[in-house]
Structure formats: structure tokens, C-alpha cells
Design an enzyme around this catalytic site. Structure first.
Site, PDB file in Angstrom:
ATOM      1  N   THR A  26       1.046  -1.496   0.254  1.00  0.00           N
ATOM      2  CA  THR A  26       0.228   0.167   0.020  1.00  0.00           C
ATOM      3  C   THR A  26       0.919   1.079   0.284  1.00  0.00           C
ATOM      4  O   THR A  26       1.754   1.322   0.128  1.00  0.00           O
ATOM      5  CB  THR A  26      -0.998  -0.399   1.380  1.00  0.00           C
ATOM      6  OG1 THR A  26      -0.163   0.260   2.450  1.00  0.00           O
ATOM      7  CG2 THR A  26      -1.715  -0.911   1.440  1.00  0.00           C
ATOM      8  N   GLU A  74      -6.151  -3.594  -1.293  1.00  0.00           N
ATOM      9  CA  GLU A  74      -6.272  -5.085  -0.535  1.00  0.00           C
ATOM     10  C   GLU A  74      -7.233  -5.719  -0.879  1.00  0.00           C
ATOM     11  O   GLU A  74      -7.416  -7.068  -0.657  1.00  0.00           O
ATOM     12  CB  GLU A  74      -6.401  -4.699   0.985  1.00  0.00           C
ATOM     13  CG  GLU A  74      -5.609  -4.059   1.868  1.00  0.00           C
ATOM     14  CD  GLU A  74      -5.231  -2.931   1.640  1.00  0.00           C
ATOM     15  OE1 GLU A  74      -5.927  -2.129   1.105  1.00  0.00           O
ATOM     16  OE2 GLU A  74      -4.865  -2.142   2.974  1.00  0.00           O
ATOM     17  N   LYS A  82     -14.937  16.464  10.748  1.00  0.00           N
ATOM     18  CA  LYS A  82     -15.854  16.102  12.501  1.00  0.00           C
ATOM     19  C   LYS A  82     -16.537  17.430  12.877  1.00  0.00           C
ATOM     20  O   LYS A  82     -15.150  18.011  13.163  1.00  0.00           O
ATOM     21  CB  LYS A  82     -14.977  15.471  13.499  1.00  0.00           C
ATOM     22  CG  LYS A  82     -15.224  14.023  12.723  1.00  0.00           C
ATOM     23  CD  LYS A  82     -13.637  13.185  13.375  1.00  0.00           C
ATOM     24  CE  LYS A  82     -14.159  12.022  11.612  1.00  0.00           C
ATOM     25  NZ  LYS A  82     -12.465  11.990  11.315  1.00  0.00           N
ATOM     26  N   TRP A 126     -20.343  15.018  10.066  1.00  0.00           N
ATOM     27  CA  TRP A 126     -19.864  15.334  10.218  1.00  0.00           C
ATOM     28  C   TRP A 126     -19.924  15.955   8.955  1.00  0.00           C
ATOM     29  O   TRP A 126     -20.754  15.207   8.802  1.00  0.00           O
ATOM     30  CB  TRP A 126     -18.833  14.022   9.608  1.00  0.00           C
ATOM     31  CG  TRP A 126     -19.889  12.707  10.078  1.00  0.00           C
ATOM     32  CD1 TRP A 126     -20.390  11.251  11.031  1.00  0.00           C
ATOM     33  CD2 TRP A 126     -20.277  11.534   9.070  1.00  0.00           C
ATOM     34  NE1 TRP A 126     -21.114  10.663   9.986  1.00  0.00           N
ATOM     35  CE2 TRP A 126     -20.667  11.181   8.858  1.00  0.00           C
ATOM     36  CE3 TRP A 126     -20.211  12.611   7.254  1.00  0.00           C
ATOM     37  CZ2 TRP A 126     -21.202  10.378   8.192  1.00  0.00           C
ATOM     38  CZ3 TRP A 126     -20.902  11.668   5.958  1.00  0.00           C
ATOM     39  CH2 TRP A 126     -21.321  10.459   6.314  1.00  0.00           C
TER      40      TRP A 126
HETATM   41  P1  ADP Z   1      -6.012   1.843  -5.250  1.00  0.00           P
HETATM   42  O1  ADP Z   1      -4.507   1.676  -5.435  1.00  0.00           O
HETATM   43  O2  ADP Z   1      -6.254   0.839  -6.032  1.00  0.00           O
HETATM   44  O3  ADP Z   1      -6.815   2.746  -5.121  1.00  0.00           O
HETATM   45  P2  ADP Z   1      -5.540   2.105  -2.178  1.00  0.00           P
HETATM   46  O4  ADP Z   1      -5.319   1.307  -1.371  1.00  0.00           O
HETATM   47  O5  ADP Z   1      -4.064   3.165  -2.842  1.00  0.00           O
HETATM   48  O6  ADP Z   1      -5.939   1.562  -3.299  1.00  0.00           O
HETATM   49  O7  ADP Z   1      -6.175   3.266  -2.156  1.00  0.00           O
HETATM   50  C1  ADP Z   1      -7.886   2.591  -1.922  1.00  0.00           C
HETATM   51  C2  ADP Z   1      -8.392   3.585  -1.276  1.00  0.00           C
HETATM   52  O8  ADP Z   1      -8.814   4.919  -2.035  1.00  0.00           O
HETATM   53  C3  ADP Z   1     -10.268   2.788  -0.904  1.00  0.00           C
HETATM   54  O9  ADP Z   1      -9.924   2.492   0.797  1.00  0.00           O
HETATM   55  C4  ADP Z   1     -11.115   4.573  -1.257  1.00  0.00           C
HETATM   56  O10 ADP Z   1     -11.336   5.654   0.272  1.00  0.00           O
HETATM   57  C5  ADP Z   1     -10.422   5.182  -2.453  1.00  0.00           C
HETATM   58  N1  ADP Z   1     -10.669   4.813  -3.451  1.00  0.00           N
HETATM   59  C6  ADP Z   1     -10.866   3.895  -4.911  1.00  0.00           C
HETATM   60  N2  ADP Z   1     -11.310   4.095  -5.071  1.00  0.00           N
HETATM   61  C7  ADP Z   1     -12.647   4.921  -5.654  1.00  0.00           C
HETATM   62  C8  ADP Z   1     -13.673   5.310  -5.561  1.00  0.00           C
HETATM   63  N3  ADP Z   1     -13.917   5.624  -7.039  1.00  0.00           N
HETATM   64  N4  ADP Z   1     -14.564   6.746  -5.064  1.00  0.00           N
HETATM   65  C9  ADP Z   1     -13.756   7.311  -4.021  1.00  0.00           C
HETATM   66  N5  ADP Z   1     -12.528   6.789  -3.125  1.00  0.00           N
HETATM   67  C10 ADP Z   1     -12.417   5.798  -3.125  1.00  0.00           C
END
Ligand code: ADP
Length: 563
Positions: A204, A348, A459, A464
Site C-alpha cells: 500500500t 487489499e 468532524k 460530520w
Molecule cells: P488503489 O491503489 O486501488 O487506489 P489504495 O489502497 O491506494 O488502492 O486506495 C484505496 C482507497 O481509495 C479506498 O479505501 C478509498 O478510500 C479510495 N477509493 C478507491 N476508489 C474510490 C472511488 N471510486 N471513490 C472514492 N474513493 C475511492
């Protein structure tokens, strides 16, 4: 007359049924190399087209790719790579990176894709944590490796992903990728994996603390490819040409390098050129049907469409995810005839969890209704379960009103973090569901709405405010190129929203005109307390707006009425 032995046979069958009856079907392990072997036979002429760091465009079919993957597998074996070893990559989207995806997992090793945008400290940490044995890198990233080589694992070998003619001088001892393949056999006796064996590793981006590793298996990867193939059918149909703008160095480019060969889709690899103008030319030149990427990339492409006053007519489908896609952006693409599929997921989850293709009855709805639905994050894919829970962990109804933390479960979701018991202990609830850290609601039809990351919510006085909601409205303002809303401390309300805007051109919008637009959508108490202008928004390693950096930058910000 009852034949001899019949009573015994019947008694055995009854015993079997009482013990639970097993199906009588073969068990073949799900294996990644099988995807490419299939493509080399069934979709043999579909292409992998790559913009290379060497500057030209390179083409090969899946049949040719499979033969080169076998040669690379022999090369890897020659380097002493054994099953379970980690082989790292630091590379753009291109055919050599694709070959590594298949050859490394094909021989039973683990392909560890590294995000080159991670900080030096994080790069050092993850190469040691993963115990990488060899690093394959594109020429672009040689300066990073030269700067860090002393601190990377001491016995690491380095392979430069180019041919002999393009090998540079370097203080690091480099092996040439094409030399590794030279003279090798075009077939390989692939070992049959246990389908639960590890196949690839991705960390991540670790906005706080050290990055955490998601270790995907052959089984999870093949299932994810199959799930996306049946769900994201608008891009994944035989004969289509798709650009993964999402990088192969992060979450396996959302699984496209597996789903595309499985379905007979040609992969058009953009290499290092991800700006709007380069993508426009590649889409038009290669007659691309669809592309997958994060909103910031699509904003760049949209700006290019507007600049040129035209857009490639072949381009009809787009998948956007990684962060919330602004409604105004979805609308602009839809009006140009590009169907937008808004997906949600995370590292994940391999990573796709939900996707926004509309069901048949809603595809006939007025465009404005369709766009409103597409602003949500879509519905779950087969194989992924979603639940939202309150603060005590009790499940909340899927009624479109209740909102709480989103938890997920499924074959493509991690069961723990790689070699990280501490992070694993915090990630799951007592029933084994994985907590996403996102706050969401789900409606009766299954449409997910991500309100915010829990840590990005503002918040204010016990209530929120969703930063995504405010950003969505403000980014539709014609004088706004992009924006972000963050929480800043407030003595009375705990936190209040601060709006940060990158203006479109020289004509900056006034706070009152932004407020007027916002009041059409949100309550007065949710309006940002102040607005600041910046030239550009900081991005994370995965190309999303970095709220953490913004929060640090504006940590001492004094709101007008904060005393
Ligand atoms: P990735 O690399 O696939 O973006 P990350 O693990 O870096 O995955 O990030 C995941 C997070 O990104 C999610 O928990 C969420 O908060 C955000 N996210 C992913 N897709 C969306 C979406 N379409 N709209 C809003 N938030 C999103």
C-alpha cells in the site's frame, strides 16, 4: 433378487451422504501462466502494443508474448531464482513488464511490483521487508537505483529492461534484459502451482507509517480476472483494445494484465507517457476502445479534448476509480459519448470491489439520472461481499440512508498483511471481514456511495461533513480546475472545512459564488469556512490528491472566526 454386495454398496452410499457428499469433478489448480497459455492459443493474434522508454512503439501478439515469457523463465532460472523468491520490478506499463508478471509467477516465484513514486525511505524499507533478490528496472528509474543502491539489499542483482544498444554506463552492475532472453528456448516446462501459492506482492502507498504488503495468490488473481471479465464486460470483450493507464507498478494495474489476455482484449501500454496529449494521440493512433485510470489522469485527457476541440471517436468506454470521480467529469465524458464506469476498490482487494455499469432498466433513464447514479461507486462484483456497520460493529441496513464503516469479504480480499502481525491484528472484525476505513452507504439496489475515508471526514460539532461531497460540487464550477477540502482545527467546532482550489486560468472564483453553488446541494453549516488558492494539488504515489500533505501544509491555518 438383490445382487450380492448391493446392501454393502447402499450402506456405503448412505455413509457417504451422512459424511457430506463430495462432487466428482477434477481439481485443476488456478494458475496464472494458464491465462497466457490460453491467450497464446485462442487469442493468439491479439496484441500487446507498447510505448517504449527507447522512444518507439513496439508490437507483439499474445502468441509471441508467451514464447518470450518462456525465454525469460529460463533466464530467471539462470539467475538462480527459485520458487518463493521475490523478484522486484520498477517499471512502466509495457510488454517486458507483462512478461515478468507471467514468467516470475510461472516459475513459482513472486513478482513484487514497486511504486517508483514512493519515498526513498519507503523504497529501502520495502525491498528489505520483501527480501527482494533481483530488481528489474526501466531505464527511467536508473537514477533512483543508483542513488539508493548502497542501501538496498546487499545481494540484489539489477536487470535493466532494454536491449544491448540502449545499455548505459552505470556505477551499478547491470544485466541487460534482452541478453537474459537471448538464445533461450521458446517453451518451458511450467511447474504446476498449488493455487494458494503466492504470485505477486504489492505494498500500500502507506500515507502514514510503513507500507503494508498485500500478497496475492494464483487463485485470487485468476478469480479476480474472471470476476472482472464477467462484470466489466464493456471493456473486456474479445477484439477490444484497452489502455491500462493505471500503472502495473501498483495493484497489478487493476488486474487488466490478466483479464485482457483471458478475454482476447489487446493491451495498449502507454509506457511513461501519461499526459493528456500523449494519451489522446495513443488512443487515436491505436484505435483504442477503452481505458482504465484514476480521475486525475482523466482530467488531463478532458483538458486535451477541450483544447483540441475534438476527441477520438473510437474511445467509448472508460473505467475510473482510485478516488471519487467528480460528477462534472463523468457528465463531460458521457456527453462526448464515452460511457463511464465508476469503480471502487483498494490494494487489499486485488483491487476491484464494485463497478458502476448500470443495469438494463436504468440504461434507458434520462442522462441526468444515469450520471447521478454513476457518481456513486457502483455495485459489488460477484465474489465480493459488502457490509456497513455502526460504531459498535453492528450491521446497518442497505437503505441508502444509513452510513457506517465499510467492511468486505471475498476470495480476492487479503487474509492478512505480509509479515506484519501488528497491522493484520487491527484489520479484521471478529467475523473475519476486512475493514476498509471508508465511510459509506449502500442503497436497496446495491449502489455503494463512498462518503469519505474515515480520516478525511470533517468532524464539526458532533456532526460530520463529507469532503468528497463538497469537492464534487465545487469542481463543477467553471473557474475551478481542481480542488480539495480538508479539516482544520477549530476551537469551538473541533474541525471546520477549508477549501483549496486550483483556479482554471487567471480568473479566480470568489468565495460567495462558490458558496452559492454549494448551497444548491448542501446545508449552510457545511459550507467551507475559508478558501485558499494553490497552483497545483500534491499527489500521492498512486496519483490521488494527498490530503495528508495538505493537512500538514495548512496545519497552522487560522480560520476567519477561530478567535
Ligand atoms: P488503489 O491503489 O486501488 O487506489 P489504495 O489502497 O491506494 O488502492 O486506495 C484505496 C482507497 O481509495 C479506498 O479505501 C478509498 O478510500 C479510495 N477509493 C478507491 N476508489 C474510490 C472511488 N471510486 N471513490 C472514492 N474513493 C475511492
Amino acid at each position: 433378487m438383490v445382487p450380492p454386495g448391493a446392501a454393502h454398496y447402499a450402506a456405503e452410499r448412505i455413509k457417504e451422504r451422512e459424511a457430506g457428499m463430495q462432487g466428482m469433478m477434477m481439481h485443476r489448480p488456478l494458475s496464472i501462466i494458464e491465462i497466457l497459455r490460453f491467450a497464446s492459443e485462442i487469442h493468439s493474434t491479439a496484441e500487446v502494443v507498447s510505448v517504449r522508454t527507447e522512444g518507439d512503439i513496439h508490437r507483439q501478439t499474445y502468441a509471441e508474448t508467451y514464447a518470450r515469457v518462456a525465454r525469460l523463465a529460463h533466464g530467471l532460472a539462470g539467475l538462480g531464482i527459485a520458487p518463493g523468491d521475490r523478484v522486484a520490478t520498477l517499471a512502466w506499463n509495457g510488454y517486458r513488464h507483462l512478461e515478468l508478471y507471467y514468467a516470475v509467477s510461472g516459475i513459482g516465484a513472486v513478482c513484487h511490483t514497486i511504486n517508483p513514486r514512493l519515498s526513498a525511505e519507503q523504497l529501502i524499507y520495502i525491498t528489505h521487508h520483501a527480501e527482494d533478490r533481483v530488481l528489474f528496472l526501466d531505464t527511467t528509474f536508473l537514477p533512483i537505483v543508483e542513488a539508493l543502491a548502497d542501501k538496498l539489499p546487499a545481494d540484489m542483482r539489477y536487470v535493466l529492461m532494454t536491449d544491448r544498444a540502449h545499455m548505459p554506463e552505470s556505477k551499478v552492475e547491470l544485466i541487460c534484459y534482452e541478453d537474459l532472453l537471448d538464445g533461450q528456448e521458446e517453451s518451458y516446462d511450467w511447474p504446476e502451482p498449488d493455487e494458494n501459492d503466492a504470485a505477486s506482492l504489492c505494498y500500500t502507498s502507506g500515507t502514514t507509517g510503513n507500507p503494508k504488503g498485500a500478497l496475492y495468490s494464483h487463485r485470487s488473481t485468476v478469480l479476480h480476472a474472471m470476476e472482472t471479465a464477467i462484470t466489466l464486460y464493456s471493456s473486456l470483450r474479445e477484439g477490444k483494445r484497452v489502455i491500462p493507464v493505471v500503472p502495473m507498478f501498483h495493484v497489478n494495474a487493476w488486474g487488466l494484465p490478466y483479464a485482457a489476455p483471458m478475454t482476447g482484449v489487446s493491451l495498449i501500454m502507454p509506457g511513461p507517457k501519461l499526459d493528456g496529449a500523449s494519451l489522446f494521440d495513443l488512443i487515436e493512433g491505436e484505435q483504442v476502445d477503452a481505458a482504465w485510470g484514476v480521475p486525475t489522469v482523466w482530467q488531463g485527457l478532458l483538458a486535451e479534448f477541450r483544447k483540441r476541440g475534438t476527441h477520438p471517436k473510437c474511445f467509448t468506454d472508460m473505467v475510473v476509480g482510485g478516488s471519487a470521480a467528480p460528477t462534472s467529469m463523468i457528465e463531460a465524458f458521457e456527453k462526448m459519448g464515452v460511457s463511464v464506469c465508476h469503480a471502487w476498490g483498494m490494494t487489499e482487494m486485488s483491487p476491484i470491489g464494485t463497478q458502476g455499469l448500470l443495469p438494463r432498466e436504468l440504461r434507458e433513464a434520462p442522462l441526468s439520472d444515469q450520471i447521478a447514479l454513476k457518481s456513486r461507486q457502483g455495485r459489488r462484483m460477484f465474489g465480493v461481499d459488502l457490509k456497513i456497520v455502526d460504531e459498535e460493529g453492528k450491521p446497518l441496513p442497505h437503505d441508502g440512508k444509513a452510513s457506517g464503516e465499510l467492511y468486505v469479504r471475498g476470495n480476492t480480499v487479503i487474509s492478512g498483511y505480509f509479515e506484519n502481525a501488528e497491522a493484520t491484528a487491527e484489520a479484521f472484525d471478529s467475523e473475519g471481514w476486512f475493514g476498509t476505513g471508508d465511510i459509506a452507504s449502500i442503497d436497496e439496489r446495491g449502489f455503494l456511495l463512498i462518503q469519505d475515508r474515515a480520516k478525511d471526514l470533517i468532524k464539526s460539532g458532533g456532526e460530520w461533513i463529507s469532503s468528497i461531497d463538497l469537492e464534487n460540487v465545487v469542481s463543477a464550477h467553471p473557474k475551478v480546475a481542481s480542488c480539495a477540502v480538508i479539516a482544520v482545527p477549530h476551537p469551538k467546532w473541533d474541525e471546520r472545512p477549508l477549501l483549496i482550489v486550483v483556479p482554471e486560468g487567471d480568473d479566480r472564483p470568489g468565495k460567495d459564488e462558490i458558496d452559492a453553488l454549494l448551497l444548491e446541494h448542501v446545508a449552510k453549516w457545511q459550507l467551507p469556512d475559508a478558501m485558499e488558492f494553490v497552483d497545483e494539488l500534491p499527489l500521492t504515489a498512486t496519483g490521488k490528491v494527498s490530503k495528508l500533505t495538505l493537512r500538514k501544509r495548512f496545519a497552522d491555518y487560522k480560520l476567519p472566526d477561530a478567535g
